[in-house]
Design a protein around this motif. Structure first.
Motif, PDB file in Angstrom:
ATOM      1  N   UNK A  13      18.067  -2.012   8.042  1.00  0.00           N
ATOM      2  CA  UNK A  13      16.606  -1.919   8.142  1.00  0.00           C
ATOM      3  C   UNK A  13      16.207  -3.122   9.438  1.00  0.00           C
ATOM      4  N   UNK A  14      15.365  -2.361  10.488  1.00  0.00           N
ATOM      5  CA  UNK A  14      15.158  -3.062  11.671  1.00  0.00           C
ATOM      6  C   UNK A  14      13.685  -3.015  12.054  1.00  0.00           C
ATOM      7  N   UNK A  15      13.457  -1.628  12.221  1.00  0.00           N
ATOM      8  CA  UNK A  15      12.232  -1.365  13.125  1.00  0.00           C
ATOM      9  C   UNK A  15      11.039  -1.113  12.275  1.00  0.00           C
ATOM     10  N   UNK A  16       9.965  -1.567  12.760  1.00  0.00           N
ATOM     11  CA  UNK A  16       8.768  -1.460  11.791  1.00  0.00           C
ATOM     12  C   UNK A  16       8.295  -0.092  11.653  1.00  0.00           C
ATOM     13  N   UNK A  17       7.751   0.234  10.314  1.00  0.00           N
ATOM     14  CA  UNK A  17       7.170   1.411  10.068  1.00  0.00           C
ATOM     15  C   UNK A  17       5.911   1.527  10.490  1.00  0.00           C
ATOM     16  N   UNK A 340       3.235   7.106  -1.127  1.00  0.00           N
ATOM     17  CA  UNK A 340       2.484   8.136  -1.234  1.00  0.00           C
ATOM     18  C   UNK A 340       2.431   8.681  -2.610  1.00  0.00           C
ATOM     19  N   UNK A 341       1.236   9.321  -3.382  1.00  0.00           N
ATOM     20  CA  UNK A 341       1.253   9.720  -4.370  1.00  0.00           C
ATOM     21  C   UNK A 341       0.969  11.203  -4.634  1.00  0.00           C
ATOM     22  N   UNK A 342       0.599  11.745  -3.226  1.00  0.00           N
ATOM     23  CA  UNK A 342       0.180  13.215  -3.202  1.00  0.00           C
ATOM     24  C   UNK A 342       0.735  13.876  -2.185  1.00  0.00           C
ATOM     25  N   UNK A 343       2.266  13.589  -2.036  1.00  0.00           N
ATOM     26  CA  UNK A 343       3.132  14.363  -1.220  1.00  0.00           C
ATOM     27  C   UNK A 343       2.712  14.381   0.291  1.00  0.00           C
ATOM     28  N   UNK A 344       2.149  13.172   0.695  1.00  0.00           N
ATOM     29  CA  UNK A 344       2.061  12.825   2.101  1.00  0.00           C
ATOM     30  C   UNK A 344       0.296  12.996   2.563  1.00  0.00           C
ATOM     31  N   UNK A 345      -0.426  13.454   1.649  1.00  0.00           N
ATOM     32  CA  UNK A 345      -1.698  13.658   1.965  1.00  0.00           C
ATOM     33  C   UNK A 345      -2.275  12.316   2.501  1.00  0.00           C
ATOM     34  N   UNK A 346      -1.870  11.434   1.683  1.00  0.00           N
ATOM     35  CA  UNK A 346      -2.275   9.990   1.806  1.00  0.00           C
ATOM     36  C   UNK A 346      -1.360   9.074   1.695  1.00  0.00           C
ATOM     37  N   UNK A 347      -1.385   7.996   2.535  1.00  0.00           N
ATOM     38  CA  UNK A 347      -0.297   6.990   2.366  1.00  0.00           C
ATOM     39  C   UNK A 347      -0.826   5.547   2.430  1.00  0.00           C
ATOM     40  N   UNK A 348      -0.322   4.781   1.551  1.00  0.00           N
ATOM     41  CA  UNK A 348      -0.735   3.424   1.422  1.00  0.00           C
ATOM     42  C   UNK A 348       0.143   2.421   2.027  1.00  0.00           C
ATOM     43  N   UNK A 349      -0.006   1.503   3.051  1.00  0.00           N
ATOM     44  CA  UNK A 349       0.768   0.651   3.395  1.00  0.00           C
ATOM     45  C   UNK A 349       0.562  -0.833   2.470  1.00  0.00           C
ATOM     46  N   UNK A 350       1.791  -1.051   1.754  1.00  0.00           N
ATOM     47  CA  UNK A 350       1.639  -2.191   0.716  1.00  0.00           C
ATOM     48  C   UNK A 350       2.705  -3.321   1.449  1.00  0.00           C
ATOM     49  N   UNK A 351       1.841  -4.511   1.605  1.00  0.00           N
ATOM     50  CA  UNK A 351       2.690  -5.675   1.931  1.00  0.00           C
ATOM     51  C   UNK A 351       3.112  -6.455   0.810  1.00  0.00           C
ATOM     52  N   UNK A 352       4.465  -6.563   0.626  1.00  0.00           N
ATOM     53  CA  UNK A 352       4.838  -7.317  -0.648  1.00  0.00           C
ATOM     54  C   UNK A 352       4.338  -8.806  -0.556  1.00  0.00           C
ATOM     55  N   UNK A 353       4.169  -9.381  -1.760  1.00  0.00           N
ATOM     56  CA  UNK A 353       3.964 -11.057  -1.752  1.00  0.00           C
ATOM     57  C   UNK A 353       5.223 -11.795  -1.396  1.00  0.00           C
ATOM     58  N   UNK A 354       6.171 -11.343  -1.339  1.00  0.00           N
ATOM     59  CA  UNK A 354       7.686 -11.875  -1.031  1.00  0.00           C
ATOM     60  C   UNK A 354       8.121 -11.282   0.313  1.00  0.00           C
TER      61      UNK A 354
END
Length: 399
Positions: A13-17, A340-354
């Motif tokens: 894992x190296x390159x930002x998404x 994504x919860x709708x097969x890619x129609x929308x996507x959420x970026x989630x930053x973990x608390x760790x």
């Protein structure tokens, strides 16, 4: 989930998404009016006493504290399996407690085993016999969640193994890699792994070798849908070519699947990152594009894989991808989750608390909310974390 048969998947894992911006969403709760005293009393009199939450089914095996899990495969929010450097382990409480269910005669687990965890009761563990490699090994089978195991001698040492039910399974046996080529044999069983029949090989040193699965390229995935239809995926080191093959005659012959590739990818090396079918007709296919900025593109089929259409979603960077269902995908890279919860129609970026960074070595999500991560620190110590809110907050299970 049965995970998107990864490549296992396989990673550094190296390159930002990067992910598309999310549309604004509204979340509202439906508030019910407070009941009157009379209504509350009436409801109390007619209510049925709630049933107590049943305790987890007992696992007749010794507890193992803080196992160093290398590979985790959760089946749902309760049951799951894991592989450590020495053990096969099981949980029946969402990963809080683990039991040692290693077959008695299995010398070591870890990186040498090839597991297939079918459900909470059935699992197969292939262990190579290095004295007979690549033509001999031992397969361990359980039908009671690892309480007891049977063992069988196999005509192959290791490879991708996948059962479609309790009796029928396929193996893509690794016969050796060299100079960008890989010889394989396809074996099938109809008696739960007790005996195996070779139905195909591309090894020119073996009688009956064929070339419908080309020798060139690395093959690391087999996904059977039934007794006749199966897929093999991998990578061939040539720009714009996908190593994706299908058989409709029980593995005897194979034909290449051509995909409509997006602009720019035809000049890049492509590898099948994972493939998963959620029904006999609906499936997902992830392709890694080794461009200047690595990407994962996703295709969907609704006709059993005859045709594939690219979904409106791209994951940038190296990372881990989970597909709990036909519409849910979770990608982790460089400290961020993309959900994504709708097969890619929308996507959420989630930053973990760790801050996990590039320490994540495996992950398993059973839906878009609940998942587990395995991490490794600079001392190679392994830890297990869990989320129930899609990756935003995490708590350690095995610190």
């Amino acid at each position: 989930m049965k995970r998107l048969i990864p490549f296992l998947l396989f990673l550094v894992l190296s390159i930002s998404a990067c992910a598309p911006a999310l549309p604004a969403t509204d979340t509202a709760e439906l508030l019910q009016p407070t009941a009157t005293l009379e209504e509350a009393q009436a409801a109390s009199q007619s209510a049925v006493a709630p049933q107590e939450t049943p305790l987890p089914v007992e696992i007749n095996a010794p507890l193992i504290e803080a196992p160093g899990i290398l590979n985790i495969e959760m089946l749902d929010e309760v049951f799951g399996w894991g592989v450590t450097e020495e053990n096969i382990v099981r949980t029946n409480d969402g990963g809080v407690t683990w039991y040692d269910v290693t077959p008695a005669k299995l010398a070591d687990a870890g990186y040498l085993v090839y597991p297939d965890f079918f459900d909470a009761n059935h699992a197969w563990i292939q262990f190579p016999d290095m004295n007979k490699y690549p033509n001999g090994g031992k397969l361990y089978r359980t039908s009671d969640g690892g309480n007891t195991w049977e063992s069988f001698t196999t005509p192959f040492s290791g490879g991708a193994i996948h059962f479609i039910d309790e009796q029928n399974g396929w193996v893509l046996a690794d016969l050796g890699v060299g100079a960008g080529s890989m010889a394989v044999s396809v074996f099938k069983t109809g008696d739960g792994g007790a005996t195996w029949q070779r139905v195909y090989t591309n090894d020119p040193n073996l009688e009956g070798a064929a070339d419908t699965l080309p020798l060139g390229g690395i093959k690391n995935i087999i996904l059977p849908l039934d007794l006749e239809t199966a897929w093999v995926g991998g990578v061939v080191y040539a720009s714009g070519e996908t190593y994706l093959y299908r058989s409709d005659d029980g593995g005897k012959t194979w034909f290449n699947i051509n995909l409509v590739l997006p602009e720019g990818s035809k000049d890049s090396e492509l590898s099948v990152y994972g493939i998963r079918f959620t029904s006999t007709t609906d499936g997902l296919l992830a392709i890694r594009v080794a461009a200047e900025t690595p990407q994962i593109i996703v295709y969907a089929t609704h006709d059993g894989g005859t045709t594939w259409s690219q979904l409106p979603i791209t994951f940038d960077g190296y990372g881990l991808l989970e597909t709990p269902s036909a519409s849910e995908m979770i990608f982790y890279t460089a400290g961020q989750f993309y959900v994504t919860k709708d097969a890619g129609m929308t996507i959420e970026q989630v930053t973990p608390d760790m801050k996990f960074g590039d320490t994540v070595i495996d992950m398993s999500f059973v839906n878009s909310q609940t998942g587990w991560l395995v991490t490794s620190d600079s001392s190679s110590d392994l830890s297990l974390y869990k989320t129930t809110d899609g990756g935003a907050t995490w708590f350690p299970i095995i610190p």
